[in-house]
Design a protein around this motif. Structure first.
Motif, mmCIF file in Angstrom:
data_model
loop_
_atom_site.group_PDB
_atom_site.id
_atom_site.type_symbol
_atom_site.label_atom_id
_atom_site.label_comp_id
_atom_site.label_asym_id
_atom_site.label_seq_id
_atom_site.Cartn_x
_atom_site.Cartn_y
_atom_site.Cartn_z
ATOM 1 N N PHE A 89 -11.815 9.287 4.957
ATOM 2 C CA PHE A 89 -11.660 8.007 4.269
ATOM 3 C C PHE A 89 -10.306 8.013 3.577
ATOM 4 O O PHE A 89 -10.204 8.092 2.360
ATOM 5 C CB PHE A 89 -12.779 7.812 3.242
ATOM 6 C CG PHE A 89 -14.067 7.392 3.850
ATOM 7 C CD1 PHE A 89 -14.343 6.039 4.049
ATOM 8 C CD2 PHE A 89 -15.012 8.317 4.249
ATOM 9 C CE1 PHE A 89 -15.535 5.644 4.630
ATOM 10 C CE2 PHE A 89 -16.203 7.929 4.827
ATOM 11 C CZ PHE A 89 -16.468 6.582 5.026
ATOM 12 N N SER A 90 -9.255 7.972 4.350
ATOM 13 C CA SER A 90 -7.917 8.003 3.763
ATOM 14 C C SER A 90 -6.995 7.270 4.712
ATOM 15 O O SER A 90 -7.420 6.774 5.752
ATOM 16 C CB SER A 90 -7.444 9.447 3.603
ATOM 17 O OG SER A 90 -7.060 9.974 4.850
ATOM 18 N N ALA A 91 -5.730 7.237 4.332
ATOM 19 C CA ALA A 91 -4.756 6.536 5.167
ATOM 20 C C ALA A 91 -4.709 7.133 6.573
ATOM 21 O O ALA A 91 -4.248 6.477 7.509
ATOM 22 C CB ALA A 91 -3.378 6.602 4.517
ATOM 23 N N ARG A 95 -4.049 5.433 10.326
ATOM 24 C CA ARG A 95 -3.112 5.982 11.307
ATOM 25 C C ARG A 95 -3.798 6.227 12.655
ATOM 26 O O ARG A 95 -3.244 5.940 13.713
ATOM 27 C CB ARG A 95 -2.534 7.298 10.792
ATOM 28 C CG ARG A 95 -1.443 7.097 9.776
ATOM 29 C CD ARG A 95 -0.790 8.420 9.436
ATOM 30 N NE ARG A 95 -1.360 9.001 8.237
ATOM 31 C CZ ARG A 95 -0.995 8.654 7.005
ATOM 32 N NH1 ARG A 95 -0.069 7.729 6.825
ATOM 33 N NH2 ARG A 95 -1.535 9.211 5.957
ATOM 34 N N LEU A 117 -9.251 0.155 5.453
ATOM 35 C CA LEU A 117 -8.487 1.144 6.212
ATOM 36 C C LEU A 117 -8.457 0.741 7.682
ATOM 37 O O LEU A 117 -7.518 1.057 8.411
ATOM 38 C CB LEU A 117 -9.102 2.535 6.055
ATOM 39 C CG LEU A 117 -9.064 3.099 4.628
ATOM 40 C CD1 LEU A 117 -9.844 4.395 4.534
ATOM 41 C CD2 LEU A 117 -7.624 3.316 4.170
ATOM 42 N N LEU C 66 4.010 8.430 6.844
ATOM 43 C CA LEU C 66 3.813 9.842 6.512
ATOM 44 C C LEU C 66 5.062 10.429 5.862
ATOM 45 O O LEU C 66 4.993 11.275 4.963
ATOM 46 C CB LEU C 66 3.495 10.643 7.785
ATOM 47 C CG LEU C 66 2.111 10.456 8.373
ATOM 48 C CD1 LEU C 66 2.067 11.003 9.787
ATOM 49 C CD2 LEU C 66 1.074 11.152 7.515
ATOM 50 N N GLU C 259 2.028 5.336 -2.502
ATOM 51 C CA GLU C 259 0.907 5.479 -1.576
ATOM 52 C C GLU C 259 -0.157 4.426 -1.882
ATOM 53 O O GLU C 259 -0.735 3.830 -0.976
ATOM 54 C CB GLU C 259 0.324 6.892 -1.673
ATOM 55 C CG GLU C 259 -0.634 7.264 -0.571
ATOM 56 C CD GLU C 259 0.020 7.424 0.802
ATOM 57 O OE1 GLU C 259 1.248 7.305 0.900
ATOM 58 O OE2 GLU C 259 -0.718 7.648 1.785
ATOM 59 N N VAL C 264 -2.197 2.602 0.914
ATOM 60 C CA VAL C 264 -3.656 2.662 0.891
ATOM 61 C C VAL C 264 -4.279 1.506 0.099
ATOM 62 O O VAL C 264 -5.370 1.052 0.411
ATOM 63 C CB VAL C 264 -4.133 4.021 0.320
ATOM 64 C CG1 VAL C 264 -5.648 4.099 0.294
ATOM 65 C CG2 VAL C 264 -3.581 5.159 1.157
ATOM 66 N N GLN C 268 -8.439 6.725 -3.909
ATOM 67 C CA GLN C 268 -9.520 7.404 -3.209
ATOM 68 C C GLN C 268 -9.492 8.888 -3.521
ATOM 69 O O GLN C 268 -8.447 9.432 -3.871
ATOM 70 C CB GLN C 268 -9.343 7.270 -1.696
ATOM 71 C CG GLN C 268 -9.450 5.859 -1.210
ATOM 72 C CD GLN C 268 -9.149 5.790 0.263
ATOM 73 O OE1 GLN C 268 -8.288 6.498 0.751
ATOM 74 N NE2 GLN C 268 -9.865 4.938 0.960
ATOM 75 N N GLY C 270 -9.432 11.360 -1.575
ATOM 76 C CA GLY C 270 -8.516 12.162 -0.760
ATOM 77 C C GLY C 270 -7.155 11.529 -0.593
ATOM 78 O O GLY C 270 -6.469 11.806 0.377
ATOM 79 N N ASN C 273 -3.922 13.419 0.456
ATOM 80 C CA ASN C 273 -3.752 13.900 1.827
ATOM 81 C C ASN C 273 -2.984 15.210 1.853
ATOM 82 O O ASN C 273 -2.257 15.502 2.800
ATOM 83 C CB ASN C 273 -3.000 12.830 2.646
ATOM 84 C CG ASN C 273 -3.270 12.961 4.120
ATOM 85 O OD1 ASN C 273 -4.202 13.649 4.513
ATOM 86 N ND2 ASN C 273 -2.460 12.324 4.945
ATOM 87 N N TYR C 275 -0.356 15.913 0.347
ATOM 88 C CA TYR C 275 1.100 15.731 0.354
ATOM 89 C C TYR C 275 1.786 16.645 -0.652
ATOM 90 O O TYR C 275 2.908 17.095 -0.438
ATOM 91 C CB TYR C 275 1.462 14.282 0.047
ATOM 92 C CG TYR C 275 1.137 13.317 1.163
ATOM 93 C CD1 TYR C 275 1.519 13.595 2.471
ATOM 94 C CD2 TYR C 275 0.454 12.132 0.911
ATOM 95 C CE1 TYR C 275 1.220 12.712 3.494
ATOM 96 C CE2 TYR C 275 0.156 11.245 1.931
ATOM 97 C CZ TYR C 275 0.539 11.537 3.222
ATOM 98 O OH TYR C 275 0.244 10.673 4.227
#
Ligand SMILES: Nc1ncnc2c1ncn2[C@@H]1O[C@H](COP(=O)(O)OP(=O)(O)OP(=O)(O)O)[C@@H](O)[C@H]1O
Ligand SMILES: [Mg+2]
Lengths: 373, 516, 350
Positions: A89-91, A95, A117, C66, C259, C264, C268, C270, C273, C275
């Motif tokens: 559940f993320s970007a 992608r 998303l 990214l 972000e 996004v 959230q 996560g 990520n 990073y």
């Protein structure tokens, strides 16, 4: 008999007069938007994507969708398939779907509700047919779909009421989302028909797949005197707890009795095959329009699993009698008066909750604790 | 040249050449090291001494030439191989791990180190080694607690423990007290008498005459000659090094006599300060420094000189007492205040605090001027202006530089010191505190440096010169203070002072103090 | 003596680069071999990665999205590395930046441009705040920053997870473990690639310029290279250390802000990520050079994007993770190997 499970809203409206006598139907929470269908695609040109929340090997939710995909593959062997598991559940979710689109997908099934998303991509990829399981924001090119799991849950709830000696039912919850509210409520309502004093205690572990968390929650519930565990998890951890503690458990998604054959009562089992095959067929034929929200009915996408080996025949029979009544007569137990956990009447006497209301249930009935919006 | 056939050299270098971008560090160097000799290697700063030894020990690969050991050609790919073959080097800048103990450092990266050895085992082994080679060390002490002399003994012990037959010492006495140097020489002689050999790099010609059997002189990367010490004099050595007759001295003559004492520009008033380990470093020091004088600080290193120089320049805060500038006490003595006032500081430990070795020469050269025009404009810094200033400082210091962008650690040790000295003299409008400024400099450079200090004095700048070389102090100072155990034991007009008494005071023998 | 390797302490950049390229190619080769054995067409996959990352609009968007946070977290770690310090807490600072941005976005109303500027500075402040305690502990008590910054990552994660599943949980769309949607959005300029990318790309350049062309930059370089020498030169080393650490935190916080506001749009559990941790890798790849971050972050973004592409090509996430790890491992090994030379001692003559 008409093919009820694939009925869409427009056809359904035409059949409205029959519903009183009808068995369970796929419920259209929302009708298809008035959009022109996406153009036809040749089978050999079709690229169909599936995105899963968990691993295919989970023997649960994701596995059931993977079975659906396998059925589609068998029906349309010339198409190409993309399947990605463990989408967070993320970007990264965005992608991955963006990648599927650039891979040329004509059709993408997201087997979990990633919300915006997905929309981040789907709104820009308008020539792709999108599906979001348990999704609540359809668009011209996106449909939501889910199951009327509250009916089989109610049935299993009856068995739980009969099997539980303490009358304390435990529930391992993922998130405080409608699926969990309708699940806990239906379960307790079923149990209360045979044991009016039954209560349900829920523990939210904020994950769909967390064996460790589910195990801890299950143990805590058992320690609290619960002798029947239910929940909505993509794995079998709390079933193993029940097996060890010598209490009962009911599961979700698939038949996983081998993890606790003695404790296993039943499961809310899924079957997406027919729905998926039908949708792909429409898309290829150039008949697909988005904007729907479909709820697959009991017997056609969702059901209780075959009863466990230690479930007494009379218990099974009692519960199945209610199941039959639902299937044959379209009977619903979700009729007022229903009070919430604070004692306020939320469903007035005589009112039969609509499928829309059931699908979006976001409050707990009296007797359920541990769940808050 | 001796007619008898000389024994086969342990080490022979043949036609060694080494080029760095823009610099010829070594060219066509031949060098023989005989068994049982101490062989001195001499040359001006940047002559290529350290480079030649780095080539021998495998730190650098030669661009041309060959290395023979016992007559066989060898090529060491790293110092580890060199030491395995019996050649060990103690560098100009020590390479010990400061946070480790002596015992750990001795055993580091040594194949004879027992696996899984406990601290006490390592310490016992170190103690045994220390006794065997006559080098007193404290096995349990951490390196950063040790004096320079002690650290050097650890380095030498490290090398000897690995059964070296050849010991290379790069300016070993630069950081030693005369007493420590005597101990070192004794150990070297014992090492040599056992049939081993030493290569000894130094700028101190007297020392070379004392300890060496033969001398090789380099100039501009090339060998000038090799000669037995009996045939040398310090004057000759100096001449070979620079390639022309060198006029040293003339220092006294350069000092312009004063009719009256200058005003007191910098003064310590009952100042006490702690050293790095929190012990008393300076005790109740009163020290007035006058404009237009050179005030010498005599004493054995480690008796409070470091603390004195740091207190005088704001780097170390006193625990008590006052620092007065032009009679006004400073309430917040910090380095930038002294910079503002025009107080230069040539620090005792150049690598530790005087430069940032990894930064370009240019950045190092402008350390004292980066905050003002033309280098700074408001918040901005002009690399171009910095380069221009760096170029100027390098020219003044007579250091040839291939590129201002190369890290300053690529300069020879002496050249680094020259740059620091020039940088500090440049900003010394009011005063300069020079701690052992001639360390690592060749004879010519020392003379030049002292002349510059005299020039500053003549212009009215107050000069504090901390040194262990009494001859140097007697040559150039107006007054001499003697330090012992953190106290100023006496303050004399140089012309009235006698060498013997100063020597006694340095050893802690108290006499009645004379007023200046 | 046979052929053997010898370590040299310094490495030229050409040598380091060559070693990297070799390591990278070796990792790819090994990966391709394993995939080939497993029945995948490795060449085809390789082509897919190149074509899809760099040859399609969506691929470039993904890459850019990214690249954006990696540029900033890589820079955040590099900024502190200039002072000889390790910021292992960029992940936590990222979370805090995202947290503060979301708080403002959800609970304050205002015109969008104004709100975005507010969120930008608030995100920076959030990141800086998160490194404040490690900074003060380092500056005044010499407490090791590696441990303090690392530990705060877990606190930040828990905080974000708590609000995302608790008080700020999305009640509207029911999205799991996530707050409601932040209504203010960084404007896009290339598909879904937003202007945050431009900010992120400008940041290392600005920092490199500041290091070289400002007094402050000179002071930072000197303080980082030798704090004793900096003290001697009259530089307030402690103050520079504090500003550098806070700047590092702020940069990571801005990554979190972008972000949320650009990619996004929600907070959230996560969202980072990883990073922040990947930023440490980027900084290692960049070898302390601010401009090196631009290259290092690009490589890292490419690797992550390749991971996404491979997933859609049927590789499991674990296989993709293994491949990514393989590349990182080989790069790290290559960095070490660059220090070694193969030596064959010349045969004894004489
Ligand atoms: N790593 C390097 N890179 C570039 N130039 C170097 C390097 N090492 C030494 N040099 C240059 O080579 C020359 C010789 O240096 P070297 O250190 O051998 O001098 P030295 O004789 O030891 O001088 P000193 O007495 O000052 O120690 C100098 O010009 C120096 O700048
Ligand atoms: Mg040298």
């Amino acid at each position: 008999m008409i093919d009820l499970k694939n009925i869409n809203r427009r056809r359904f409206m035409g059949l409205a007069g029959m519903t009183a006598a009808a068995s369970m139907v796929p419920w259209k929470v929302r009708q298809a938007l008035a959009a022109t269908p996406l153009p036809a695609v040749k089978e050999e040109d079709a690229i169909i994507g599936f995105g899963h929340v968990g691993p295919i090997s989970d023997e649960g939710w994701t596995y059931s969708h993977h079975q659906g995909l396998e059925a589609v593959k068998a029906a349309f062997p010339k198409a190409k398939y993309l399947e990605v598991e463990n989408i967070p559940f993320s970007a990264d979710c965005t992608r991955i779907y963006r990648q599927m689109v650039s891979d040329g997908a004509n059709m993408i099934f997201s087997t979990s509700n990633y919300g915006d998303l997905i929309y981040e991509v789907s709104d820009r990829a308008t020539d792709v047919a999108w599906f979001e399981c348990d999704g609540r924001r359809p668009a011209d090119n996106l449909s939501g779909y889910y199951i009327q799991h509250w009916y089989p849950t109610y049935v299993v709830g009856i068995a739980a009421g009969l099997l539980s000696k303490t009358g304390k039912l435990g529930y391992v919850a993922s998130f405080p989302v409608p699926s969990v509210f309708s699940g806990t409520n239906a379960f307790l309502m079923g149990a209360r028909t045979v044991n009016p004093n039954a209560t349900l205690q829920a523990v939210v572990i904020n994950s769909w797949f967390d064996p460790q968390g589910a195990k801890q929650a299950g143990t805590a519930l058992a320690d609290n005197g619960c002798d029947f565990l239910f929940g909505i998890m993509d794995e079998a951890a709390y079933l193993q707890v029940a097996e060890e503690r010598g209490i009962w458990a009911a599961m979700w998604n698939t038949d996983i009795r081998r993890y606790g054959p003695k404790a296993y009562v039943s499961s809310i089992v899924l079957d997406w095959k027919d729905y998926y095959v039908e949708q792909v067929k429409k898309r290829l034929a150039g008949e697909w329009t988005g904007g729907e929200e479909t709820l697959l009915p009991m017997g056609k996408g969702i059901d209780r699993d075959a009863w466990g080996e230690r479930v007494p025949a009379d218990v099974a029979a009692k519960a199945d009698a209610v199941r039959d009544k639902m299937l044959k007569e379209g009977w619903s137990p979700f009729v007022g008066e229903i009070k919430d956990a604070e004692g306020t009447v939320r469903v007035p006497a005589g009112h039969r909750m609509t499928e829309d209301e059931l699908y979006n249930w976001d409050w707990s009935i009296e007797g359920v604790s541990g769940l808050k919006v | 040249m001796p007619a008898s056939p000389s024994p086969r050299p342990i080490v022979a270098l043949r036609g060694i050449g080494k080029v760095f971008p823009g610099v010829i560090a070594n060219a066509d160097v031949d060098f023989d090291l005989l068994p049982g000799e101490i062989h001195a290697l001499l040359g001006e700063n940047g002559a290529g001494k350290s480079t030649l030894m780095n080539v021998l020990t495998g730190i650098y690969r030669p661009d041309s030439g060959a290395i023979l050991m016992d007559g066989k050609e060898v090529a060491f790919a790293s110092p580890v191989e060199a030491i395995a073959a019996g050649i060990g080097m103690v560098h100009q800048h020590f390479k010990l791990v400061r946070a480790f103990t002596v015992a750990e450092n001795v055993h580091l990266g040594w194949k004879e180190t027992p696996r899984l050895a406990s601290k006490s085992v390592l310490e016992a082994r170190t103690r045994a080694l220390s006794e065997r080679y006559g080098l007193a060390v404290r096995p349990e002490a951490r390196i950063d607690e040790l004096s320079a002399g002690e650290q050097q003994r650890v380095e030498i012990l490290r090398v000897l423990a690995r059964q070296a037959r050849v010991l290379i010492l790069d300016e070993p006495t630069a950081v030693l007290t005369p007493a420590e140097a005597r101990v070192l020489f004794k150990a070297l002689r014992a090492f040599k008498d056992a049939g081993n050999s030493v290569i000894f790099i130094s700028h101190k010609l007297d020392e070379v005459m004392e300890i060496a059997d033969r001398v090789t002189v380099l100039r501009g990367g090339r060998k000038v000659l090799t000669e037995t010490t009996e045939n040398c004099t310090t004057t000759k050595l100096a001449q070979w090094m620079v390639g022309r007759e060198m006029v040293l001295g003339g220092l006294r003559e350069a000092i312009v006599p004063r009719s009256e004492a200058g005003r007191i520009v910098l003064a310590l008033d009952h100042v006490s300060a702690s050293d790095d380990r929190g012990r008393k470093g300076l005790i109740e020091v009163d020290l007035p420094v006058r404009a237009g004088e050179i005030l010498g600080i005599a004493g054995v290193a480690g008796n409070g000189q470091r603390e004195l120089s740091e207190v005088l320049t704001g780097i170390r805060r006193p625990d008590s007492g006052r620092i007065l500038v032009e009679g006004v006490p400073l309430d917040d003595p910090s380095p930038d205040v002294f910079l503002e006032l025009g107080v230069g500081h040539i620090p005792e430990d150049r690598i530790k605090s005087g430069i940032a070795p990894s930064l370009p020469i240019s950045d190092n050269a402008v350390m004292r001027a980066y905050g003002e025009a033309p280098i700074a404009h408001g918040i901005f810094f002009s690399p171009k202006a910095a380069d221009a200033l760096a170029k100027q400082i390098a020219d003044d210091a007579a250091v040839t530089i291939p590129s201002l962008r190369t890290p300053i650690r690529n300069l020879s040790g002496g050249n680094q010191q020259r740059l620091v000295a020039r940088r500090e003299m440049r900003i010394a409008r009011l005063a300069i505190v020079a701690a052992y400024p001639s360390r690592g400099l060749d004879v010519g450079a020392i003379s030049t440096l002292l002349h510059y200090l005299i020039d500053l004095r003549n212009q009215g700048v107050a000069v504090v010169l901390i040194s262990e070389e009494l001859s140097e102090l007697f040559d150039v100072t107006d007054r001499i203070a003697v330090m012992f155990k953190g106290r100023v034991m006496g303050l004399y007009e140089t012309k009235d002072a006698d060498l013997e008494r100063v020597g006694l005071l340095m050893g802690g023998q108290t006499q009645q103090t004379e007023a200046a | 003596m046979a052929l053997h390797f010898v370590r040299s302490p310094v490495v030229s950049s050409a040598r380091a680069l060559t070693a990297r390229v070799i390591g990278f190619v070796l990792a790819l080769g090994l990966g391709a071999l394993v995939l080939g054995i497993a029945g995948f067409d490795s060449l085809h996959l390789g082509r897919q990665i190149i074509v899809k990352s760099l040859g399609s609009q969506f691929g470039l968007e993904d890459l850019g999205l990214l690249y954006t946070p990696l540029l900033l977290t890589g820079l955040a770690v590099t900024v502190m590395a200039r002072m000889g310090l390790w910021n292992i807490g960029a992940d936590g600072q990222f979370y805090l930046g995202a947290f503060v941005t979301t708080a403002i976005g959800l609970f304050i109303k205002g015109p969008e441009p104004f709100m975005l500027v507010l969120m930008f500075f608030a995100g920076a402040a959030g990141g800086a705040l998160w490194i404040l305690v490690p900074t003060l502990a380092k500056a005044y008590a010499k407490v090791d920053e590696i441990i303090t910054t690392l530990l705060l990552n877990f606190v930040a994660l828990l905080l974000v997870y708590y609000v995302a599943t608790g008080p700020w949980r999305d009640r509207v769309s029911g999205t799991t473990a996530s707050t409601g949607r932040v209504p203010y959005k960084m404007p896009d300029f290339f598909g879904s690639l937003h202007w945050g990318f431009v900010i992120a790309l400008a940041a290392p350049i600005l920092f490199a310029l500041a290091l070289r062309y400002t007094k402050w930059g000179y002071e930072v370089r000197l303080s980082g290279a030798n704090p004793d020498a900096a003290h001697y030169a009259g530089i307030p080393v402690r103050r520079r250390l504090i500003t550098i650490m806070l700047l590092s935190g702020a940069i990571a916080g801005i990554a979190g802000m972008l972000e949320v506001a650009g990619t996004v749009h929600r907070l959230q559990g996560g969202i980072s990520n990883n990073y922040g941790y990947l930023g440490v890798m980027v900084a290692v790849l960049a070898r302390g050079s601010a401009l090196g971050v631009i290259a290092g972050a690009f490589l890292m973004a490419l690797i992550l994007n390749a991971g996404i592409i491979l997933q859609t090509q049927g590789l499991t996430t674990s296989a993709v993770l293994a491949l990514t790890g393989l590349i990182m491992l080989f790069t790290a090994i290559a960095d070490q190997f660059a220090h070694y030379r193969l030596v064959r001692p010349r045969a004894a003559t004489a």
